[in-house]
Scaffold this active site. Structure first.
Site, PDB file in Angstrom:
ATOM      1  N   HIS A 148       0.274   0.851  -1.430  1.00  0.00           N
ATOM      2  CA  HIS A 148       1.660   1.246  -1.175  1.00  0.00           C
ATOM      3  C   HIS A 148       2.524   1.020  -2.416  1.00  0.00           C
ATOM      4  CE1 HIS A 148       1.912   1.978   3.265  1.00  0.00           C
ATOM      5  NE2 HIS A 148       0.686   1.476   3.151  1.00  0.00           N
ATOM      6  N   CYS A 150      -2.062   5.914   1.135  1.00  0.00           N
ATOM      7  CA  CYS A 150      -2.767   5.196   2.198  1.00  0.00           C
ATOM      8  C   CYS A 150      -3.506   6.176   3.120  1.00  0.00           C
ATOM      9  CB  CYS A 150      -1.803   4.291   2.960  1.00  0.00           C
ATOM     10  SG  CYS A 150      -2.626   2.950   3.849  1.00  0.00           S
ATOM     11  N   GLU A 196       5.525   1.855  -2.920  1.00  0.00           N
ATOM     12  CA  GLU A 196       6.930   1.547  -2.602  1.00  0.00           C
ATOM     13  C   GLU A 196       7.113   0.070  -2.270  1.00  0.00           C
ATOM     14  OE1 GLU A 196       5.380   1.119   1.347  1.00  0.00           O
ATOM     15  OE2 GLU A 196       4.852   2.458  -0.303  1.00  0.00           O
TER      16      GLU A 196
END
Length: 422
Positions: free
Chosen positions: A384, A266, A386
């Site tokens: 993202h 990001c 995760e």
């Protein structure tokens, strides 16, 4: 409308945008007023992870899903110890959650953390206003209920780009998170230094699960200190605001590229891009949600991704295309979905770091979602992997970083089915 709420206990609130659009509703958090940039998030679940994501510092977050808060707040899903978002906008908030993990309702949580929030807003109309007008300055108030007055004050407020929100959300001192596992019991943990620019806790946990011992350092830590510790890799995290407001992080990236494997997510992707001399653009209303389709150009597989950003790199500014490595194409297409249609990962020649490959493309708007340096060990993703919240399609990125640090070839060409859960 939530019929279980005492109307008298929740004063009126006003949301005003810089273009003059305004909405009346009811206070659903702390009383007071707050200013920031208004965005919308299309996730259907995961509101706790959203409100605790440090990347939302300086932003008023509108949740497009109409009913929010039904499973309350638990003790496991926090992405930061403090809440940094400027405010929250919802249509219908639940005051009586039902879930075995819940310890608090969302409105109680917001109030206890001093976050101003509003409900009973037509979030469909608000989302359309943001889509038409872009991410705008806005204010949310329970004290100034005069639309003309509040709009004028919004127009006089500073834009998000004028403040370094990374400095507000980064950790104050370094700390270590131990590795949870290793791919081979005989292998030592990989030592990673992570620049905390507003890092979500889910990212650190994913790095630890991939066999990394992570030393998290403040955003302004000198790169010389990091490199002196001889890490196996350096990670640059997500974070809030305009990446051009943190030139010190860009310089840290430049100091690390070519010396140690580098990975960014990001804001990390944006500062890596700036380090390479690429341009950053502000997207009309950004990507915020857990349902953005992205193609991995190396595998041809599509990932449904979690995203939260208003800025992104312009791929054509990394350098000219290398035709022999880009399907004989010599001119940059205006829409990067050109490459997804060809199932081709194009390569440019960058003045500073040699060959840079486009690895991921957003299938909604054709913006770049990932790059890979071919002549220095580095890659980065705009979304993202995760999740937290969101799908787990992209969790392989952490295994890819471990492979890069171990010197493995084709470290990014991982099927989305690998590494979804550690």
């Amino acid at each position: 409308m939530n019929l279980l709420v005492d109307e008298g206990a929740h004063p009126r609130a006003l949301l005003a945008l810089e273009d003059g659009t305004h909405f009346f509703g009811r206070s659903a958090g702390a009383e007071g007023e707050t200013f920031g940039e208004i965005v919308f998030n299309t996730s259907m679940v995961g509101y706790q992870e959203i409100v605790s994501d440090p990347s939302y510092a300086g932003q008023l977050v509108t949740l497009t899903y109409p009913q929010v808060g039904n499973y309350g707040i638990n003790e496991r899903d926090m992405q930061a110890d403090e809440l940094h978002l400027a405010g929250l906008v919802v249509h219908d908030l639940c005051y009586t959650p039902s879930n075995w993990q819940s310890v608090l309702s969302l409105p109680e949580f917001l109030s206890s953390r001093g976050v101003v929030a509003i409900e009973d807003v037509d979030t469909r109309a608000l989302t359309l206003a943001i889509r038409e007008g872009g991410a705008m300055r806005a204010a949310l108030s329970t004290t100034d209920l005069d639309p003309e007055s509040l709009v004028a004050r919004v127009r006089a407020s500073a834009p998000i780009s004028q403040h370094n929100y990374v400095a507000d959300v980064s950790c104050a001192r370094s700390h270590v998170v131990g590795a949870r596992t290793a791919s081979n019991a005989s292998e030592r943990p990989l030592r990673v230094v992570a620049y905390d620019c507003g890092e979500k806790s889910g990212i650190v946990r994913r790095l630890a699960a991939a066999g990394c011992e992570v030393t998290v350092v403040p955003w302004d830590t000198p790169a010389a200190d990091v490199l002196a510790s001889a890490p196996d890799g350096v990670f640059f995290s997500n974070g809030p605001g305009d990446p051009q407001s943190v030139p010190a992080v860009v310089e840290a990236v430049r100091a690390c590229l070519g010396k140690v494997p580098v990975f960014g997510i990001c804001l990390g992707n944006q500062v890596i891009s700036l380090a390479a001399g690429a341009h950053i653009e502000k997207l009309p209303y950004g990507h915020h949600g857990g349902n953005e389709p992205v193609m991995n150009l190396l595998t041809g597989k599509v990932e449904i991704t979690a995203q939260n950003h208003n800025y992104g790199p312009v791929f054509s500014t990394f350098g000219p295309l290398v035709p022999e490595l880009s399907d004989d194409v010599s001119e940059h297409p205006r829409d990067l979905r050109f490459w997804s249609q060809r199932r081709m990962a194009p390569v440019v020649m960058n003045k500073r770091y040699g060959r840079v490959r486009l690895t991921h493309v957003n299938l909604n708007d054709g913006t770049p979602e990932g790059i890979q340096f071919l002549d220095v060990p580095a890659f980065s993703l705009q979304y993202h992997p995760e999740a937290k919240p969101g799908p787990n399609d992209s969790a392989y990125a952490f295994a890819a970083f471990a492979r890069l640090m171990r010197g493995e070839q084709d470290y990014l060409a991982i099927d989305v089915r690998e590494g979804r859960r550690f």
